[in-house]
Design a protein around this motif. Structure first.
Motif, short mmCIF file in Angstrom:
data_model
loop_
_atom_site.label_atom_id
_atom_site.label_comp_id
_atom_site.label_asym_id
_atom_site.label_seq_id
_atom_site.Cartn_x
_atom_site.Cartn_y
_atom_site.Cartn_z
N GLU A 1 36.82 42.41 53.15
CA GLU A 1 36.53 42.92 51.82
C GLU A 1 36.26 41.80 50.81
O GLU A 1 36.19 42.05 49.62
N PRO B 1 34.37 34.47 41.45
CA PRO B 1 34.56 35.83 41.95
C PRO B 1 34.87 36.78 40.80
O PRO B 1 35.48 36.38 39.81
N LYS B 2 34.43 38.05 40.95
CA LYS B 2 34.91 39.04 40.00
C LYS B 2 36.19 39.64 40.57
O LYS B 2 36.61 39.27 41.67
N ARG C 1 51.03 27.13 38.92
CA ARG C 1 50.47 25.99 39.64
C ARG C 1 51.13 24.72 39.15
O ARG C 1 51.74 24.69 38.09
N PHE D 1 52.00 33.01 40.44
CA PHE D 1 52.74 31.76 40.61
C PHE D 1 52.32 30.78 39.51
O PHE D 1 51.31 31.00 38.83
N GLU E 1 33.72 42.11 47.84
CA GLU E 1 33.98 42.93 46.67
C GLU E 1 34.17 42.03 45.46
O GLU E 1 33.90 42.42 44.33
N CYS E 2 34.71 40.86 45.69
CA CYS E 2 34.95 39.91 44.61
C CYS E 2 33.98 38.73 44.66
O CYS E 2 33.40 38.35 43.66
N HIS E 3 33.85 38.15 45.83
CA HIS E 3 33.03 36.95 45.96
C HIS E 3 31.56 37.30 46.01
O HIS E 3 31.16 38.20 46.74
N HIS E 4 30.77 36.57 45.25
CA HIS E 4 29.34 36.80 45.23
C HIS E 4 28.72 36.14 46.46
O HIS E 4 28.82 34.93 46.64
N VAL F 1 43.41 28.11 45.84
CA VAL F 1 44.07 28.92 44.82
C VAL F 1 45.48 28.38 44.54
O VAL F 1 45.88 28.26 43.39
N ARG F 2 46.21 28.03 45.58
CA ARG F 2 47.61 27.63 45.38
C ARG F 2 47.74 26.20 44.90
O ARG F 2 48.55 25.90 44.05
N LYS G 1 31.13 29.50 48.67
CA LYS G 1 29.91 29.09 47.98
C LYS G 1 29.07 28.22 48.89
O LYS G 1 27.85 28.30 48.88
N MET H 1 38.15 42.81 42.01
CA MET H 1 37.82 44.13 42.54
C MET H 1 38.82 45.17 42.07
O MET H 1 39.89 44.86 41.57
N ASP I 1 39.28 22.60 36.97
CA ASP I 1 39.30 21.76 38.17
C ASP I 1 38.04 20.92 38.30
O ASP I 1 38.04 19.89 38.95
N GLY J 1 45.00 24.05 44.09
CA GLY J 1 43.90 23.51 43.31
C GLY J 1 43.11 22.44 44.05
O GLY J 1 42.38 21.67 43.44
N VAL J 2 43.26 22.39 45.39
CA VAL J 2 42.48 21.44 46.18
C VAL J 2 41.22 22.14 46.63
O VAL J 2 41.26 23.02 47.49
N ARG J 3 40.11 21.80 46.02
CA ARG J 3 38.87 22.49 46.32
C ARG J 3 38.12 21.77 47.42
O ARG J 3 37.55 20.73 47.21
N ARG K 1 41.00 29.01 51.17
CA ARG K 1 41.33 29.79 49.98
C ARG K 1 42.77 29.53 49.54
O ARG K 1 43.06 29.50 48.35
#
Lengths: 127, 234
Positions: free
Chosen positions: A107, B161-162, B118, B116, A110-113, A70-71, A82, B164, B179, A73-75, A66
């Motif tokens: 938690e 993600p949504k 990117r 931040f 709460e955000c991730h499906h 997020v930081r 997923k 929270m 991306d 952009g390396v997926r 993660r």
């Protein structure tokens, strides 16, 4: 209290104290399942790392993925949440079942499906 | 070596030493990515009639919560309707979103470094770090950010993600789509071609050509935040 009564009390106390060991010893002899939870594992395929490693380190893998995603952009496809869902289809029968047992409550969902078997069923019926 | 030459050489070395750190500082302050992309957007207001299709597409694609109470409703993209004070002036619809500043005040105030910039210039919130203090919302002059005040069930797009309850959200140029080589969903949705999205560092990209045409403006340019969302006809 007379001596006889005192002996009875000590005996009962000892029995209560030892009861878990006795029960487990009997269970072991009877050969019932050693694991308290049964996880629903994917029928085929291999995990992204070996089982022992995943058991101990899956949270670190996810957290590293993660930060990278997020930081920077390396997926990293393999380690994304997923990707876990493609094999571990139902959260309640796998992740949640183990997390409830060990008493951790991430938690993330709460955000991730990450559907539970109930949500998956509802979706199928809806279509 | 003559004494003169030695002194001259010494002077040159000293001058180079004094200039080099300054130039590397300048370089560091530029937002640049590994592959040299820097994303930006141009919005052609002369084509926009404020139909709001981009807004609803954005809400669906990014799982933006819709609460019955208007006061706490979230938005990543919204449309402002403005009218100038001149008589007989027409009402103008302006799509507003995060301007993805080069020098963003929201990032500077974040106490936990959740916000931040990117490498490719997209301003992001690391929602894993956000503690929901809302300093960034106060700092943003564009009102681009909103706070999720309540728990909300379900997500309209399970692919992303949504957000929270207790975390701040804003437009992120649909970063996961970008991306994967797709356009942000508002750009893709708009049938009138109001928005264009692309690489500002590429001189031949559509956004660069529109910007060099010299007719673009940015909202609150006086703040010198280096916004990367440009408007034609503002």
């Amino acid at each position: 209290m007379n001596k006889f009564m005192a002996k009875i009390v000590v005996l009962i106390f000892a029995l209560v104290l030892l009861s878990p060991f006795v029960v487990n010893a009997v269970r072991g002899v009877m050969g019932s399942s050693a694991t308290a939870i049964d996880l629903v594992l994917p029928e085929s395929g291999e995990c992204v790392k070996d089982k022992e490693y995943m058991r101990a380190n899956h949270m670190d893998i996810l957290k590293e993925a993660r930060v990278k995603t997020v930081r920077d952009g390396v997926r990293i496809k393999d380690y994304s949440l997923k990707n876990c869902q493609t094999c571990h289809t139902n959260r309640d029968e796998f992740c949640d079942r183990c997390h409830n047992y060990v008493g951790v409550k991430p938690e993330c969902f709460e955000c991730h499906h990450f559907p539970t078997s109930k949500e998956r069923k509802e979706r199928c019926e809806g279509n | 070596m003559e004494r003169r030459d030695f002194l001259k050489l010494g002077g040159i070395v000293a001058a180079a030493g004094a200039v080099a750190p300054a130039s590397s500082l300048l370089y560091a302050s530029k937002v640049e990515s590994k592959n040299g992309n820097k994303y930006g957007m141009v919005i052609d207001l002369t084509k926009c009639d404020g139909c709001g299709e981009c807004v609803s597409a954005c809400r669906t694609a990014n799982n933006v919560a819709t609460f019955p109470d208007e006061k706490i409703n979230n938005h990543l993209l919204r449309i402002a309707h403005v009218k100038s004070k001149f008589p007989n002036s027409q009402e103008q619809a302006i799509p507003l979103m995060c301007m993805h500043c080069d020098n963003p005040p929201c990032v500077h105030v974040c106490p936990v470094k959740a916000s931040f910039v990117r490498k490719d210039g997209i301003v992001l919130i690391d929602k894993h770090r956000c503690i929901g203090c809302r300093y960034c919302m106060v700092a943003c002059p564009y009102k681009a950010r909103s706070f999720v005040f309540k728990h909300h069930e379900g997500s309209s797009n399970p692919e992303v993600p949504k957000t929270m309850h207790g975390v701040v959200e804003k437009c992120e140029f649909c970063v996961s789509r970008v991306d994967h080589g797709q356009l942000p969903v508002c750009v893709e949705t708009c049938k009138k071609g109001v928005m264009s999205f692309g690489n500002l560092n590429d001189k031949d990209s559509q956004v660069s050509r529109l910007i060099t045409s010299g007719r673009v403006h940015r909202v609150r340019e006086d703040l010198h935040l280096g916004a990367k969302v440009y408007y034609l006809g503002l």
